[in-house]
Design an enzyme around this catalytic site. Structure first.
Site, PDB file in Angstrom:
ATOM      1  N   SER A   1      -0.811  -7.103   5.400  1.00 33.12           N
ATOM      2  CA  SER A   1       0.145  -8.066   4.869  1.00 33.12           C
ATOM      3  C   SER A   1       1.573  -7.586   5.076  1.00 33.12           C
ATOM      4  CB  SER A   1      -0.123  -8.254   3.370  1.00 33.12           C
ATOM      5  OG  SER A   1       0.937  -8.905   2.730  1.00 33.12           O
TER       6      SER A   1
ATOM      7  N   TYR B   1      -0.882  -5.396  -5.339  1.00 36.67           N
ATOM      8  CA  TYR B   1      -1.515  -5.979  -4.154  1.00 36.67           C
ATOM      9  C   TYR B   1      -0.942  -5.361  -2.886  1.00 36.67           C
ATOM     10  CZ  TYR B   1      -2.206  -9.118  -0.238  1.00 36.67           C
ATOM     11  OH  TYR B   1      -2.486  -9.615   1.007  1.00 36.67           O
TER      12      TYR B   1
ATOM     13  N   LYS C   1      -2.660  -2.730   0.206  1.00 34.91           N
ATOM     14  CA  LYS C   1      -2.608  -2.893   1.658  1.00 34.91           C
ATOM     15  C   LYS C   1      -1.999  -1.648   2.318  1.00 34.91           C
ATOM     16  CE  LYS C   1      -4.567  -6.871   1.965  1.00 34.91           C
ATOM     17  NZ  LYS C   1      -5.927  -6.963   2.567  1.00 34.91           N
TER      18      LYS C   1
END
Length: 340
Positions: free
Chosen positions: A125, A150, A154
């Protein structure tokens, strides 16, 4: 056989369609935590083919072991399986670290146990860049401290893969850092269908327009942007899915220049939240009920991609426009509400 984890999710399902249409046999693994078996039927209706399916959690070590013992002819892995909402990750950090990282660790460990030298595509991402120093963002941009759990999962996921490749010369991987996927397949058989309250902008727009939500709240209008709202790079999910197919074929044909490659996937253009709303109003002919609220923790001001590397090395381009994506998202929303 290509293993697609999280293959009934939004991006995963569109990628599965591209793989099936290219002639690959596909095994989808999904725990249905943020998807539905109806998506499996949608995939089949969209392309006339049905993938193999296993319902299991990759964060369960025994399940992963069983999976790799059952399927011995896996030729490539595309790893989508992860919780993915920035806002939710701020309120549930431990759940995000548990789900997003253990699943990756367990199947990398099984690949090592079975001495597999198969290519890996990792769903990453643009959040790994944090608040960027310059725009557009290139792959050489520094990886900053993540603004959300989040985003941090990643970053850590990429590091895990990098370290694994350094210790195992048989493995190769492509990391795809994509920006904001929107839209639906042109068949309208699959699209974005979040469970519960949407965490992303476009499904909240379409659910508000269809009457499922009373009002869309824009998180802040005092950012240092052209209209005060956050700017993102919105890419049609079908364009994004095609890039996964191309990346996989690159590794399978040994055309990669390094065993660890990173590509940004976006349109190269940034649109503000208000611009996306205006785009929806234009393609739908409707006025959207929206208002301005406070900023949301974890949001960066602006992020859009420099995609020249993907254009040059993958020979991939984002073809579909913001109007195309918003129109398909709206048609998808109307269809699923009519059918329900």
């Amino acid at each position: 056989m290509i293993l697609v984890t999280g293959g009934l999710g939004y991006i995963g399902s569109h990628t599965v369609v591209e793989l099936l249409e290219e002639g690959f046999e596909v095994l989808v693994v999904d725990d249905l935590s943020n998807s539905s078996l109806d998506v499996l039927k949608g995939i089949e209706r969209a392309c006339g083919k049905r993938p193999l399916f296993e319902c299991l959690s990759l964060s369960n070590r025994i399940s992963v072991k069983t999976l790799f013992h059952k399927y011995l002819d896996i030729q490539g892995i595309i790893h989508f399986a992860a919780s993915k909402a920035v806002g939710e990750s701020v309120s549930k950090p431990l759940a995000y670290y548990d789900n997003n990282l253990t699943s990756l660790l367990f199947f990398l460990q099984e690949m090592e146990v079975h001495n597999l030298s198969i290519p890996l595509i990792f769903s990453s991402s643009c959040t790994v860049y944090g608040e960027p120093d310059t725009l557009p963002i290139t792959e050489q941009a520094p990886i900053k401290k993540a603004t959300s759990p989040y985003g941090n999962t990643k970053q850590i996921g990429e590091e895990i893969i990098w370290d694994t490749l350094k210790s195992n010369e048989k493995l190769s991987a492509i990391i795809l850092r994509y920006f904001n996927p929107i839209g639906a397949h042109d068949s309208l058989e699959i699209g974005e269908l979040p469970i519960g309250i949407p965490q992303n902008l476009v499904p909240f727009i379409t659910q508000t327009a269809v009457g499922l939500r009373d009002k869309l709240i824009v998180f802040g209008d005092d950012y240092p942007t052209r209209d005060g709202t956050c700017i993102r790079d919105y890419i049609h999910v079908v364009d994004l899915a095609k890039a996964h197919l191309i990346a996989l074929q690159r590794l399978m044909a040994h055309k990669n220049e390094d065993r660890y490659e990173v590509f940004n996937l976006g349109t190269g253009k940034g649109n503000s939240v208000l611009e996306v709303i205006k785009c929806f109003e234009r393609v739908s002919g409707m006025k959207l009920n929206y208002g301005i609220g406070p900023r949301r923790e974890g949001d960066v001001v602006a992020a859009y991609a420099d995609v020249s590397k993907a254009n040059e090395l993958l020979k991939w381009n984002a073809i579909l426009s913001l109007d195309d994506a918003m129109a398909s998202a709206w048609e998808w929303e109307q269809k699923i509400r009519t059918n329900n």
